[in-house]
Scaffold this active site. Structure first.
Site, PDB file in Angstrom:
ATOM      1  N   LYS A  42       0.763  -1.330   0.084  1.00 41.66           N
ATOM      2  CA  LYS A  42       0.106  -0.127  -0.040  1.00 41.66           C
ATOM      3  C   LYS A  42       0.939   1.187  -0.033  1.00 41.66           C
ATOM      4  CE  LYS A  42      -2.166  -2.169   3.491  1.00 41.66           C
ATOM      5  NZ  LYS A  42      -2.666  -2.383   4.868  1.00 41.66           N
ATOM      6  N   GLU A  98       7.565   1.891  -6.604  1.00 39.04           N
ATOM      7  CA  GLU A  98       7.323   1.428  -5.267  1.00 39.04           C
ATOM      8  C   GLU A  98       7.708   2.655  -4.360  1.00 39.04           C
ATOM      9  OE1 GLU A  98       6.738  -0.220  -2.807  1.00 39.04           O
ATOM     10  OE2 GLU A  98       8.041  -1.803  -2.564  1.00 39.04           O
ATOM     11  N   ASP A 102      14.768  -1.090   0.270  1.00 32.43           N
ATOM     12  CA  ASP A 102      15.490  -1.011   1.380  1.00 32.43           C
ATOM     13  C   ASP A 102      16.217  -2.570   1.151  1.00 32.43           C
ATOM     14  OD1 ASP A 102      16.057  -0.332   4.196  1.00 32.43           O
ATOM     15  OD2 ASP A 102      14.464  -1.662   4.807  1.00 32.43           O
ATOM     16  N   LYS A 130      17.380   3.486   0.009  1.00 31.47           N
ATOM     17  CA  LYS A 130      18.307   3.277   1.190  1.00 31.47           C
ATOM     18  C   LYS A 130      19.583   2.167   0.962  1.00 31.47           C
ATOM     19  CE  LYS A 130      15.096   3.230   5.092  1.00 31.47           C
ATOM     20  NZ  LYS A 130      14.618   2.318   6.259  1.00 31.47           N
ATOM     21  N   PHE A 151      14.360   4.808   9.811  1.00 35.86           N
ATOM     22  CA  PHE A 151      12.995   4.402   9.635  1.00 35.86           C
ATOM     23  C   PHE A 151      12.252   5.730   9.300  1.00 35.86           C
ATOM     24  CE2 PHE A 151       8.769   2.698  10.138  1.00 35.86           C
ATOM     25  CZ  PHE A 151       8.961   1.733   9.519  1.00 35.86           C
TER      26      PHE A 151
HETATM   27  P1  IMP Z   1      12.569  -4.413   1.253  1.00 35.78           P
HETATM   28  O1  IMP Z   1      11.619  -5.471   1.118  1.00 35.78           O
HETATM   29  O2  IMP Z   1      13.132  -4.560   2.554  1.00 35.78           O
HETATM   30  O3  IMP Z   1      13.218  -3.698   0.391  1.00 35.78           O
HETATM   31  O4  IMP Z   1      11.419  -3.332   1.701  1.00 35.78           O
HETATM   32  C1  IMP Z   1      10.422  -2.581   0.901  1.00 35.78           C
HETATM   33  C2  IMP Z   1       9.191  -2.338   1.687  1.00 35.78           C
HETATM   34  O5  IMP Z   1       9.586  -2.184   3.202  1.00 35.78           O
HETATM   35  C3  IMP Z   1       8.782  -1.290   1.437  1.00 35.78           C
HETATM   36  O6  IMP Z   1       7.866  -1.320   0.541  1.00 35.78           O
HETATM   37  C4  IMP Z   1       8.085  -0.662   2.606  1.00 35.78           C
HETATM   38  O7  IMP Z   1       6.874  -0.971   2.664  1.00 35.78           O
HETATM   39  C5  IMP Z   1       8.868  -1.337   3.608  1.00 35.78           C
HETATM   40  N1  IMP Z   1       9.865  -0.275   4.240  1.00 35.78           N
HETATM   41  C6  IMP Z   1      11.328  -0.221   4.043  1.00 35.78           C
HETATM   42  N2  IMP Z   1      11.708   0.610   4.907  1.00 35.78           N
HETATM   43  C7  IMP Z   1      10.831   1.319   5.193  1.00 35.78           C
HETATM   44  C8  IMP Z   1      10.871   2.617   6.007  1.00 35.78           C
HETATM   45  O8  IMP Z   1      11.936   3.291   6.402  1.00 35.78           O
HETATM   46  N3  IMP Z   1       9.807   2.935   6.500  1.00 35.78           N
HETATM   47  C9  IMP Z   1       8.451   2.477   6.058  1.00 35.78           C
HETATM   48  N4  IMP Z   1       8.379   1.215   5.431  1.00 35.78           N
HETATM   49  C10 IMP Z   1       9.538   0.858   5.158  1.00 35.78           C
HETATM   50 MG    MG Z   2       5.542  -1.117   0.431  1.00 39.92          MG
END
Ligand code: IMP
Ligand code: MG
Length: 179
Positions: A42, A98, A102, A130, A151
């Protein structure tokens, strides 16, 4: 809600200026390609609606929902598909939108799934990147802002499903996590 925010990282004005630039870039790159923009729900909702309005070309929308977080502030490492796209993307030009890249686990899952549907091309556009936190090799083709390892919430991004409706991207006060 505002009292939980330690500081604004990216203001509403900075967001809109950068999105306007990115939109022009996408519009130039996809002018005659009738791309499908696939938003990852979302967190992408705010970015998605502003981004498509900044990209004034013929295009279509679709959405995918995945979950990897549980309720904490870092990935569980386990990506689950909650909702798939409903468009036939074979032979089409697809751009994934997206909120944040992260660890990269979410986007590499989404990317592999869409690639298996044989699009003509597949690119990634993320509002935030990030890079320090990356656990798998995945790169975005279009990046709004590169941010430090903090975060963040707001402009679609949540902590425990709250704060998505803030108009800026901000850093939460540490005491909010320990509640
Ligand atoms: P990844 O799979 O670790 O790359 O994370 C991607 C998902 O994690 C994003 O679509 C966000 O929903 C969530 N996410 C990652 N970092 C943050 C943050 O700093 N704040 C809020 N949501 C995050
Ligand atoms: Mg997300």
């Amino acid at each position: 809600m505002l009292q939980d925010i330690e500081r604004v990282l990216i203001s509403e004005k900075q967001l809109q200026e950068r999105i306007s630039e990115l939109g022009k870039q996408l519009a130039a790159d996809y002018a005659d390609k009738e791309p499908i923009f696939v938003g990852v729900l979302k967190g992408v909702v705010n970015f998605f609606t502003d981004m498509v309005r900044a990209t004034q070309i013929r295009c279509q929308y679709d959405f995918m929902a995945v979950s990897s977080y549980g309720s904490g502030t870092s990935t569980s490492g386990n990506v689950r598909l909650l909702k798939d796209i409903s468009t036939d993307i074979q032979g089409r030009h697809v751009v994934i939108l997206e909120d944040i890249l992260d660890s990269g686990l979410t986007l590499s899952f989404v990317k592999e799934r869409l690639l298996s549907m044989e699009p003509a091309s597949l690119k990634i556009c993320t509002l935030l990147d990030k890079p320090e936190r990356r656990r798998v090799d995945v790169y975005a083709d279009y990046i709004g802002f590169t941010i430090p390892n903090e975060f963040v919430v707001g402009y679609g991004l949540d902590y425990k499903e709250f704060y998505r409706n803030l108009p800026f991207v901000g850093v939460l006060k540490p005491e909010v996590y320990s509640k």
